[in-house]
Enzyme design. Structure first.
Site, PDB file in Angstrom:
ATOM      1  N   ARG A 136       0.891  -1.438   0.025  1.00 11.86           N
ATOM      2  CA  ARG A 136       0.189  -0.147  -0.170  1.00 11.86           C
ATOM      3  C   ARG A 136       1.015   1.320   0.007  1.00 11.86           C
ATOM      4  NH1 ARG A 136      -2.375  -4.095   2.507  1.00 11.86           N
ATOM      5  NH2 ARG A 136      -4.710  -4.200   2.755  1.00 11.86           N
TER       6      ARG A 136
ATOM      7  N   HIS B 103      -0.191   3.214   4.788  1.00  4.61           N
ATOM      8  CA  HIS B 103      -0.600   2.265   5.580  1.00  4.61           C
ATOM      9  C   HIS B 103      -0.215   0.777   5.067  1.00  4.61           C
ATOM     10  CE1 HIS B 103      -3.846   4.582   7.600  1.00  4.61           C
ATOM     11  NE2 HIS B 103      -3.805   5.503   6.658  1.00  4.61           N
TER      12      HIS B 103
ATOM     13  N   ARG C  34      -8.228  -4.323   9.823  1.00  2.00           N
ATOM     14  CA  ARG C  34      -6.874  -4.275   9.662  1.00  2.00           C
ATOM     15  C   ARG C  34      -6.433  -2.979  10.321  1.00  2.00           C
ATOM     16  NH1 ARG C  34      -3.409  -1.995   5.919  1.00  2.00           N
ATOM     17  NH2 ARG C  34      -1.247  -3.120   5.716  1.00  2.00           N
TER      18      ARG C  34
ATOM     19  N   ASN D 126      -9.114   5.977  11.377  1.00  2.00           N
ATOM     20  CA  ASN D 126      -7.900   6.088  12.176  1.00  2.00           C
ATOM     21  C   ASN D 126      -8.167   6.275  13.400  1.00  2.00           C
ATOM     22  OD1 ASN D 126      -6.220   6.273   9.867  1.00  2.00           O
ATOM     23  ND2 ASN D 126      -6.040   8.455   9.553  1.00  2.00           N
TER      24      ASN D 126
ATOM     25  N   PHE E 237      -3.380  15.381  -0.617  1.00  2.00           N
ATOM     26  CA  PHE E 237      -2.956  14.058   0.080  1.00  2.00           C
ATOM     27  C   PHE E 237      -1.917  13.690  -0.602  1.00  2.00           C
ATOM     28  CE2 PHE E 237      -3.765   9.414   0.684  1.00  2.00           C
ATOM     29  CZ  PHE E 237      -3.414   9.630   2.139  1.00  2.00           C
TER      30      PHE E 237
ATOM     31  N   ARG F 277     -11.468  10.402  -1.280  1.00  2.00           N
ATOM     32  CA  ARG F 277     -11.144   8.882  -0.925  1.00  2.00           C
ATOM     33  C   ARG F 277     -12.079   7.852  -1.574  1.00  2.00           C
ATOM     34  NH1 ARG F 277     -11.520   8.003   5.404  1.00  2.00           N
ATOM     35  NH2 ARG F 277     -10.309   6.283   4.953  1.00  2.00           N
TER      36      ARG F 277
ATOM     37  N   TYR G  97      -9.575   4.872  -3.193  1.00  2.00           N
ATOM     38  CA  TYR G  97      -9.497   3.496  -2.901  1.00  2.00           C
ATOM     39  C   TYR G  97      -9.795   2.423  -3.942  1.00  2.00           C
ATOM     40  CZ  TYR G  97      -8.895   5.508   1.858  1.00  2.00           C
ATOM     41  OH  TYR G  97      -8.447   5.991   2.994  1.00  2.00           O
TER      42      TYR G  97
HETATM   43 FE1  HDE Z   1      -6.591   6.727   3.097  1.00  2.00          FE
HETATM   44  N1  HDE Z   1      -5.747   5.572   1.708  1.00  2.00           N
HETATM   45  N2  HDE Z   1      -6.572   8.460   2.031  1.00  2.00           N
HETATM   46  N3  HDE Z   1      -7.147   7.642   4.958  1.00  2.00           N
HETATM   47  N4  HDE Z   1      -6.317   4.987   4.456  1.00  2.00           N
HETATM   48  C1  HDE Z   1      -5.517   4.182   1.505  1.00  2.00           C
HETATM   49  O1  HDE Z   1      -5.897   2.697   0.202  1.00  2.00           O
HETATM   50  C2  HDE Z   1      -6.554   8.099   0.748  1.00  2.00           C
HETATM   51  C3  HDE Z   1      -7.592   9.133   4.861  1.00  2.00           C
HETATM   52  C4  HDE Z   1      -6.823   5.029   5.667  1.00  2.00           C
HETATM   53  O2  HDE Z   1      -5.863  -1.231   5.992  1.00  2.00           O
HETATM   54  C5  HDE Z   1      -5.261   3.940   0.344  1.00  2.00           C
HETATM   55  O3  HDE Z   1      -5.994   0.478  -0.056  1.00  2.00           O
HETATM   56  C6  HDE Z   1      -6.789   9.660   0.274  1.00  2.00           C
HETATM   57  C7  HDE Z   1      -8.118   9.518   5.901  1.00  2.00           C
HETATM   58  C8  HDE Z   1      -6.512   3.597   6.275  1.00  2.00           C
HETATM   59  O4  HDE Z   1      -6.050  -1.716   3.684  1.00  2.00           O
HETATM   60  C9  HDE Z   1      -5.232   4.801  -0.434  1.00  2.00           C
HETATM   61  C10 HDE Z   1      -7.061  10.368   1.442  1.00  2.00           C
HETATM   62  C11 HDE Z   1      -8.346   8.463   6.650  1.00  2.00           C
HETATM   63  C12 HDE Z   1      -6.128   2.851   5.055  1.00  2.00           C
HETATM   64  C13 HDE Z   1      -5.811   6.086   0.213  1.00  2.00           C
HETATM   65  C14 HDE Z   1      -6.859   9.580   2.467  1.00  2.00           C
HETATM   66  C15 HDE Z   1      -7.458   7.108   5.889  1.00  2.00           C
HETATM   67  C16 HDE Z   1      -6.028   3.766   4.011  1.00  2.00           C
HETATM   68  C17 HDE Z   1      -3.774   2.970   0.001  1.00  2.00           C
HETATM   69  C18 HDE Z   1      -7.256  11.859   1.632  1.00  2.00           C
HETATM   70  C19 HDE Z   1      -8.866   8.251   8.186  1.00  2.00           C
HETATM   71  C20 HDE Z   1      -5.459   1.271   5.275  1.00  2.00           C
HETATM   72  C21 HDE Z   1      -4.090   1.514   0.324  1.00  2.00           C
HETATM   73  C22 HDE Z   1      -8.518  12.424   0.730  1.00  2.00           C
HETATM   74  C23 HDE Z   1     -10.212   8.438   7.966  1.00  2.00           C
HETATM   75  C24 HDE Z   1      -6.727   0.643   4.809  1.00  2.00           C
HETATM   76  C25 HDE Z   1      -5.589   1.341   0.032  1.00  2.00           C
HETATM   77  C26 HDE Z   1      -6.135  -1.082   4.833  1.00  2.00           C
HETATM   78  C27 HDE Z   1      -5.591   3.452   2.755  1.00  2.00           C
HETATM   79  C28 HDE Z   1      -6.224   7.231  -0.007  1.00  2.00           C
HETATM   80  C29 HDE Z   1      -7.015  10.025   3.719  1.00  2.00           C
HETATM   81  C30 HDE Z   1      -7.539   5.821   6.615  1.00  2.00           C
HETATM   82  C31 HDE Z   1      -4.031   5.344  -1.476  1.00  2.00           C
HETATM   83  C32 HDE Z   1      -6.780   9.973  -1.106  1.00  2.00           C
HETATM   84  C33 HDE Z   1      -8.682  10.876   6.171  1.00  2.00           C
HETATM   85  C34 HDE Z   1      -7.149   2.971   7.703  1.00  2.00           C
HETATM   86  O5  HDE Z   1      -6.308   4.716  -1.620  1.00  2.00           O
END
Ligand code: HDE
Length: 725
Positions: free
Chosen positions: A102, A105, A142, A178, A191, A388, A392
């Site tokens: 990833r 994360h 996870r 989170n 981001f 987001r 994803y």
């Molecule tokens: Fe993520 N984030 N994120 N994030 N995020 C990913 O998706 C992204 C954000 C969070 O255990 C990616 O499958 C953008 C906030 C977790 O598989 C990706 C933005 C929060 C996990 C991605 C955010 C998160 C990810 C990388 C800003 C808390 C792990 C791999 C708009 C609410 C999930 C994947 C796991 C993972 C994009 C911001 C939480 C790149 C574009 C805010 C827990 O798609």
């Protein structure tokens, strides 16, 4: 392949200066052993064979394998043959074992569980998973760190991901949260910049898994909107004791939609039944060396032993009028809604009760997406959430290699799946039947149809305004909630937060970046700014230019870890340092008291083979002293015999065991004969109240009761230069 003649072979060997080896005399073909390299005298069994067809190893094509130790060769020392499909297949598969980790994360650990609804939200939503009390929904969770690569360590100062997949009867619901309720940025377009800034610097490829470097602070100091989250990041929330002791937050405002089509805003919370707990920074640094897998091991062991971690799901429900009355925008992901303003209603419990069978198949391949919501749950207009929802799905295509990742068992919905999507890489379950399109006129044979009643419907929110790249004025107050968070902390937490800022900014080489960072602190809290400037040895800079003045918001106890800690030693771990001749009665009383409290214990001894106690009992050790430093335990008991204490007093790891436990403000059970070791570890002879004398078995209960408090914090001012200054 033609066999090289003997003369050629011996010539080559000579050129390399090798002594030509005599080829072993071959037995007749029928007597050939399966290997010439049978192990010599070490009891190893290279060939573990079976005659049971059901236990027979096969190739990927199902061809039975007779020898898994040797590739097919022309002669025992001759070339390997291209014909060896078995070798070719095995190496081919190995070469392709990795998938892209990833982008963020990358390092994580997962577990299966169940979510049980205890309070129905049927008045607010049609979502089945939130309506039927008593209903149990299968889940996969996870946990992760954000910045480090998959091979980094667990106790980085970092945000923790808390991603939950609920396999509901109406499709998968992914709550991808989170352990911090706010985020660094307000718009998804920032981001990639945020993540680039926090990850390794691109020219040198380091530092790994940390924000303590120029690029992160350069970016953060140029982004006022980041400073609320920066305060959380610098607090002990980012060095949790365990995944079991973190909160989870959906962060964004979502919507619930009921049968009448009415929308209610909702924020999701996971509250750990284990209470909030963190370690201290110096300890985190050492844990990363002693056990880089500290968090994943902890979760695995807890589940494995039947001590299933639990979280309550809470919701903050509010309507548009309440949202309009808040002093900030509920669509701004850099803000939280204080629980004092909108209380959290607990509606269900998540229990993690099963470890994965295979890390890759489940934890690595699980694919979350914020856009996965069942009917009755919908999105607000939070611009971060919308980014987001796009990201994803896109990232899964890259990571899992094709559009059929929902066919992988960990991602597959548990409810019926019926559509006309087909083909693509690794298609496992293509739809059956003649029709692969709709509408069609094949009648009941024609496949699934739309269902206007049950199907997902987006809330018909009014949309207006010019198409433009704009940020709402209501997003402009960047400091008030940062101040609220800081002032809501216990004094020792405030100290840790200041220490963390000084530590991180001391790793920043550019003085102007340090100054720009401190300039934001002046808008948050003048005392904090002064402490940090002093800690950095610099003059106080002018305050950063603020778009809005900082408000004095009421403080909230819910934001402090210490105000929400556990009330017992349950689920935690005591390290017991023993030597030969340690007090057997005391040991039995202590381990009994620990178990009665629902906690666990481990013995640390000079040798892994263990010790013999004064009553003749032999006790095996779990760790040798240098493999079981005190940082791996919540509290320690140091119970050497008189002779043992004198020996340990000469041993550096034993001295570190005691002095680290003391420096990290741990509760320490002090055996009657431990004094020489404590003296060698330079512990002041006047022991404080965090050091509990264990003179006899009777003291064990009182010690374990004292350990219920996380740490003996009053000691910190005596062991930390920053606190003394
Ligand atoms: Fe993520 N984030 N994120 N994030 N995020 C990913 O998706 C992204 C954000 C969070 O255990 C990616 O499958 C953008 C906030 C977790 O598989 C990706 C933005 C929060 C996990 C991605 C955010 C998160 C990810 C990388 C800003 C808390 C792990 C791999 C708009 C609410 C999930 C994947 C796991 C993972 C994009 C911001 C939480 C790149 C574009 C805010 C827990 O798609």
């Amino acid at each position: 392949m033609p066999k090289p003649d003997k003369a050629q072979r011996s010539d080559k060997s000579k050129q390399k200066g090798e002594t030509p080896k005599k080829a072993p005399k071959l037995p007749p073909q029928s007597d050939l052993p399966t290997s010439y390299a049978e192990p010599q005298g070490n009891g190893g069994e290279t060939h573990q064979t079976t005659s049971d067809p059901a236990a027979t190893m096969t190739s990927q094509q199902g061809i039975p394998i007779s020898d898994g130790q040797n590739s097919l060769r022309a002669g025992p020392r001759g070339p390997t043959l291209l014909e060896d499909f078995q070798l070719r297949e095995k190496i081919f598969h190995f070469d392709h074992e990795r998938i892209p980790e990833r982008v963020v994360h990358a390092r994580g650990t997962g577990a299966h569980g169940v979510f049980e609804l205890t309070d129905s939200l049927a008045d607010y939503t049609t979502a089945d998973v939130l309506s039927r009390v008593g209903q149990q929904t299968e889940t996969f969770v996870r946990f992760s760190t954000v910045a480090g690569r998959a091979g980094s360590f667990d106790l980085a100062r970092d945000v923790r991901g808390f991603a939950v997949k609920l396999y509901t009867a109406e499709g998968n619901w992914d709550l991808v949260g989170n352990n911090i309720p706010v985020f660094f940025i307000q718009d998804a377009i920032k981001f990639p910049d945020l993540v680039h800034a926090v990850k390794e610097e691109p020219d040198r490829g380091f530092p790994q898994a940390q924000s303590a470097h120029d690029n992160f602070w350069d970016f953060a100091s140029l982004m006022p909107e980041a400073w609320h989250m920066v305060m959380w990041q610098m607090s002990d929330r980012t060095i949790p004791r365990s995944y079991r002791t973190i909160e989870g937050f959906g962060v964004h405002t979502f919507r619930l939609i009921n049968a009448e089509g009415k929308s209610t805003f909702v924020k999701f919370h996971w509250k750990p039944r284990q209470g909030l707990q963190s370690v201290v920074w110096n300890e985190a640094v050492k844990i990363n060396g002693a056990d880089p897998d500290f968090h994943r091991r902890d979760l695995w062991e807890a589940i494995d032993s039947g001590d299933f971690p639990q979280w309550d799901l809470g919701v903050q429900l509010f309507d548009q009028a309440t949202a309009d009355g808040l002093p900030f925008d509920h669509l701004d992901a850099t803000k939280l809604i204080p629980e004092e303003d909108v209380p959290v209603r607990l509606i269900g419990t998540l229990t993690l009760n099963r470890n994965v069978d295979n890390f890759f198949a489940e934890t690595e391949q699980v694919a979350f997406c914020t856009a996965n919501v069942p009917p009755g749950i919908d999105f607000s207009d939070d611009p971060l959430l919308h980014g987001r929802n796009f990201s994803y799905l896109d990232t899964q295509l890259k990571r899992l290699g094709g559009p059929n990742f929902t066919h992988i068992p960990v991602n597959a919905p548990r409810c019926p799946v019926m559509h006309f999507q087909q083909d693509g890489h690794m298609a496992m379950v293509n739809p059956k039947g003649r029709a692969n399109y709709e509408p069609n006129s094949w009648g009941p044979e024609g496949g699934p149809r739309e269902n206007p009643e049950l199907g997902f419907k987006s809330f018909a929110a009014d949309v207006e305004g010019p198409k433009a790249r704009l940020r709402s004025e209501t997003f402009a107050d960047h400091y008030s909630q940062a101040r609220m968070f800081y002032l809501s902390q216990h004094p020792i937490e405030q100290k840790h937060l200041g220490d963390a800022l000084v530590f991180e900014l001391s790793k920043v080489t550019r003085v102007d970046i340090r100054a720009r960072a401190v300039s934001h602190l002046r808008n948050i809290d003048e005392d904090l700014a002064a402490t940090v400037a002093n800690g950095l040895g610099m003059a106080l800079p002018d305050p950063a230019k603020a778009a809005k003045p900082t408000l004095d918001l009421p403080t909230s106890d819910k934001l402090s870890i210490l105000a929400n800690g556990p009330d017992s030693f349950k689920g935690r771990k005591l390290g017991i340092l023993l030597t030969d001749g340690s007090d057997g009665v005391l040991f039995a009383a202590l381990t009994g008291a620990v178990e009665a409290a629902g906690a666990v214990w481990e013995v640390i001894a000079p040798k892994i083979g263990g010790v013999v106690l004064d009553n003749g009992d032999a006790v095996a050790a779990k760790q040798k002293i240098d493999g079981g430093p005190s940082v791996l335990y919540d509290a320690v008991a140091v119970l050497p015999s008189a002779e043992g204490a004198v020996l340990l007093a000469q041993d550096a790891p034993a001295k570190d065991f005691v002095s680290d436990a003391f420096a990290h403000c741990k509760f320490i059970g002090v055996g009657a004969d431990a004094e020489p070791l404590f003296a060698a570890a330079r512990i002041p002879p006047e022991l404080d109240e965090g050091c509990v004398a264990l003179g006899s078995g009777k003291d064990a209960k009182a010690f374990v009761a004292a350990c219920a408090a996380l740490r003996f914090w009053p000691r910190e001012v005596t062991v930390d230069l920053d606190a003394m200054a």
